[in-house]
Design a protein around this motif. Structure first.
Motif, PDB file in Angstrom:
ATOM      1  N   ARG A  77       1.055  -0.991  -0.109  1.00  0.00           N
ATOM      2  CA  ARG A  77       0.061   0.100   0.086  1.00  0.00           C
ATOM      3  C   ARG A  77       0.898   1.311  -0.154  1.00  0.00           C
ATOM      4  O   ARG A  77       1.877   1.238   0.751  1.00  0.00           O
ATOM      5  CB  ARG A  77      -0.693   0.201   1.261  1.00  0.00           C
ATOM      6  N   ILE A  78       0.370   2.343  -0.941  1.00  0.00           N
ATOM      7  CA  ILE A  78       1.418   3.372  -1.015  1.00  0.00           C
ATOM      8  C   ILE A  78       0.862   4.696  -0.046  1.00  0.00           C
ATOM      9  O   ILE A  78      -0.538   4.933  -0.556  1.00  0.00           O
ATOM     10  CB  ILE A  78       1.617   3.852  -2.277  1.00  0.00           C
ATOM     11  N   GLU A  79       1.282   4.758   1.096  1.00  0.00           N
ATOM     12  CA  GLU A  79       0.692   5.984   1.873  1.00  0.00           C
ATOM     13  C   GLU A  79       1.169   7.388   1.441  1.00  0.00           C
ATOM     14  O   GLU A  79       1.944   7.804   2.159  1.00  0.00           O
ATOM     15  CB  GLU A  79       0.951   5.660   3.329  1.00  0.00           C
ATOM     16  N   ASP A  80       0.300   7.988   0.556  1.00  0.00           N
ATOM     17  CA  ASP A  80       0.729   9.043  -0.020  1.00  0.00           C
ATOM     18  C   ASP A  80      -0.067  10.018   0.082  1.00  0.00           C
ATOM     19  O   ASP A  80      -0.683  10.892  -0.915  1.00  0.00           O
ATOM     20  CB  ASP A  80       1.072   8.946  -1.652  1.00  0.00           C
TER      21      ASP A  80
ATOM     22  N   GLU B 148     -13.148   8.697   0.421  1.00  0.00           N
ATOM     23  CA  GLU B 148     -13.465   7.544   1.519  1.00  0.00           C
ATOM     24  C   GLU B 148     -13.002   8.130   2.733  1.00  0.00           C
ATOM     25  O   GLU B 148     -13.840   7.754   3.996  1.00  0.00           O
ATOM     26  CB  GLU B 148     -12.735   6.185   1.052  1.00  0.00           C
ATOM     27  N   TYR B 149     -11.895   8.603   2.732  1.00  0.00           N
ATOM     28  CA  TYR B 149     -11.607   9.222   3.931  1.00  0.00           C
ATOM     29  C   TYR B 149     -12.288  10.248   4.415  1.00  0.00           C
ATOM     30  O   TYR B 149     -12.499  10.446   5.891  1.00  0.00           O
ATOM     31  CB  TYR B 149      -9.921   9.469   3.951  1.00  0.00           C
ATOM     32  N   ARG B 150     -12.677  11.293   3.677  1.00  0.00           N
ATOM     33  CA  ARG B 150     -13.635  12.304   3.960  1.00  0.00           C
ATOM     34  C   ARG B 150     -14.816  11.717   4.597  1.00  0.00           C
ATOM     35  O   ARG B 150     -15.395  12.365   5.554  1.00  0.00           O
ATOM     36  CB  ARG B 150     -14.009  13.200   2.623  1.00  0.00           C
ATOM     37  N   ALA B 151     -15.401  10.578   3.902  1.00  0.00           N
ATOM     38  CA  ALA B 151     -16.541  10.156   4.550  1.00  0.00           C
ATOM     39  C   ALA B 151     -16.398   9.521   6.100  1.00  0.00           C
ATOM     40  O   ALA B 151     -17.179   9.823   6.964  1.00  0.00           O
ATOM     41  CB  ALA B 151     -17.117   8.814   3.808  1.00  0.00           C
ATOM     42  N   ALA B 152     -15.327   8.829   6.253  1.00  0.00           N
ATOM     43  CA  ALA B 152     -14.957   8.417   7.673  1.00  0.00           C
ATOM     44  C   ALA B 152     -14.929   9.575   8.545  1.00  0.00           C
ATOM     45  O   ALA B 152     -15.555   9.450   9.759  1.00  0.00           O
ATOM     46  CB  ALA B 152     -13.588   7.540   7.549  1.00  0.00           C
TER      47      ALA B 152
ATOM     48  N   LEU C   2      -6.371   8.034  10.415  1.00  0.00           N
ATOM     49  CA  LEU C   2      -7.747   7.620   9.914  1.00  0.00           C
ATOM     50  C   LEU C   2      -7.591   6.945   8.797  1.00  0.00           C
ATOM     51  O   LEU C   2      -8.291   5.720   8.448  1.00  0.00           O
ATOM     52  CB  LEU C   2      -8.477   9.016   9.584  1.00  0.00           C
ATOM     53  N   ALA C   3      -6.599   7.562   7.837  1.00  0.00           N
ATOM     54  CA  ALA C   3      -6.249   6.600   6.518  1.00  0.00           C
ATOM     55  C   ALA C   3      -5.896   5.148   6.912  1.00  0.00           C
ATOM     56  O   ALA C   3      -6.489   4.086   6.201  1.00  0.00           O
ATOM     57  CB  ALA C   3      -5.435   7.289   5.480  1.00  0.00           C
ATOM     58  N   VAL C   4      -5.189   5.039   7.703  1.00  0.00           N
ATOM     59  CA  VAL C   4      -4.594   3.639   8.110  1.00  0.00           C
ATOM     60  C   VAL C   4      -5.645   2.853   8.609  1.00  0.00           C
ATOM     61  O   VAL C   4      -5.555   1.558   8.114  1.00  0.00           O
ATOM     62  CB  VAL C   4      -3.259   3.709   8.961  1.00  0.00           C
ATOM     63  N   VAL C   5      -6.318   3.261   9.437  1.00  0.00           N
ATOM     64  CA  VAL C   5      -7.622   2.311  10.110  1.00  0.00           C
ATOM     65  C   VAL C   5      -8.477   2.092   9.174  1.00  0.00           C
ATOM     66  O   VAL C   5      -8.976   0.832   9.081  1.00  0.00           O
ATOM     67  CB  VAL C   5      -8.141   2.697  11.301  1.00  0.00           C
ATOM     68  N   HIS C   6      -8.873   2.916   8.165  1.00  0.00           N
ATOM     69  CA  HIS C   6      -9.794   2.735   7.369  1.00  0.00           C
ATOM     70  C   HIS C   6      -9.398   1.668   6.126  1.00  0.00           C
ATOM     71  O   HIS C   6     -10.067   0.742   5.998  1.00  0.00           O
ATOM     72  CB  HIS C   6     -10.120   4.237   6.408  1.00  0.00           C
TER      73      HIS C   6
END
Ligand code: GLU
Length: 283
Positions: A43-46, A84-88, A200-204
């Motif tokens: 996964r590229i975490e950018d 997706e992150y915005r929705a979370a 947030l992004a990593v748990v999603h």
């Protein structure tokens, strides 16, 4: 747990070339996935638009291939999934577990009396008690803001059903690790420039990709407390975690691009072989 469905991930951030510490983490993920008869994803975490560069993403893929590691395609790239992150984030805000924060870094530094587990000034809570009408007006004016977790509201909900913690796994053993997320205070869950933070992004993504075992460096162990809270609030499962020791330089310091640690690309150019890298890292 049964290995048949085990899923791991190696999740580098493309803000520099990979070094030996990354190679160790990638190789360990691959080995544990194989021992469990499972799969390791890349996964590229950018999410950081200022620091992430496409050339580093290409470098990651080519360094991993050189090491002999291949991954299922397509590889998830976080920058492609901001909605997706915005929705979370919005889900947390709608439940009053997150609030907008208009404070600048210097304001926080001036008012803070302690540090969070990352060593950053602990947020003093200034915007937590803003009048909702003022918050609304400032947002409507387009004032830049982050979103912060309201830890005092979040905690009772997060620990309502069960003690907060996770299962740490190591060589077939598992042990329960209770966590205390309070030292993080009202952590940032969404930055000013993008609708998420790393947390947030990593748990999603871990939930979305069905990650069962997270294998990452000990420098991220403290963050797991915060990740467990976010998982509970968002109704996501908590994977098992293994936080591995960090590869150090000759002076016993964590490897880092900023300290001039040699990149895999540099070592490769200098004639080091993938076999030598593996042997040096104990694989
Ligand atoms: N992207 C993070 C890093 O490169 C790792 C995140 C994780 O494994 O949870 O440090």
């Amino acid at each position: 747990m049964s290995g048949a469905s085990a899923r791991l991930r190696f999740a580098p951030s493309p803000n520099g070339r990979l070094h030996l510490g990354h190679a160790y983490s990638a190789l360990l993920n691959a080995r544990i996935a194989s021992d469990l008869g499972g799969l390791c994803l890349l996964r590229i975490e950018d999410i950081d638009p200022a620091r992430s560069r496409a050339e580093f993403t290409h470098g990651i893929v080519s360094d991993l291939a050189w090491l002999g590691l291949s991954y299922r395609q397509p590889v998830r790239q976080q920058s492609q999934h901001m909605s997706e992150y915005r929705a979370a984030r919005d889900q947390l805000a709608a439940a009053d577990f997150a609030y907008p924060c208009f404070c600048s870094r210097s304001e926080i530094r001036a008012r803070s009396c302690a540090c969070d587990p990352d060593g950053a000034p602990l947020y003093p809570g200034t915007c937590r008690s803003l009048d909702p009408r003022e918050t609304e007006a400032r947002r409507e004016r387009g004032e830049p803001h982050t979103w912060r977790l309201d830890m005092a509201r979040a905690l009772p909900q997060a620990q309502a059903s069960d003690e907060l913690g996770f299962f740490a796994f190591e060589r077939g053993d598992e042990r329960w690790c209770p966590v205390d997320p309070a030292p993080w205070g009202d952590a940032v869950i969404a930055r000013r420039d993008v609708p998420t933070s790393y947390h947030l992004a990593v748990v999603h993504d871990d939930a979305l990709e069905g990650i069962t075992h997270v294998v990452r460096g000990a420098d991220l162990e403290a963050a797991t407390a915060l990740h467990v809270v976010l998982q509970r609030l968002l109704g996501l499962p908590t994977p098992r975690y293994h936080h591995h020791g960090l590869i150090e330089d000759e002076e016993g310091r964590k490897l880092a691009k900023s300290r001039g640690s040699p990149s895999l690309a540099f070592l490769r150019e200098a004639g080091t072989t993938p076999c030598e890298i593996r042997a040096r890292l104990g694989f």
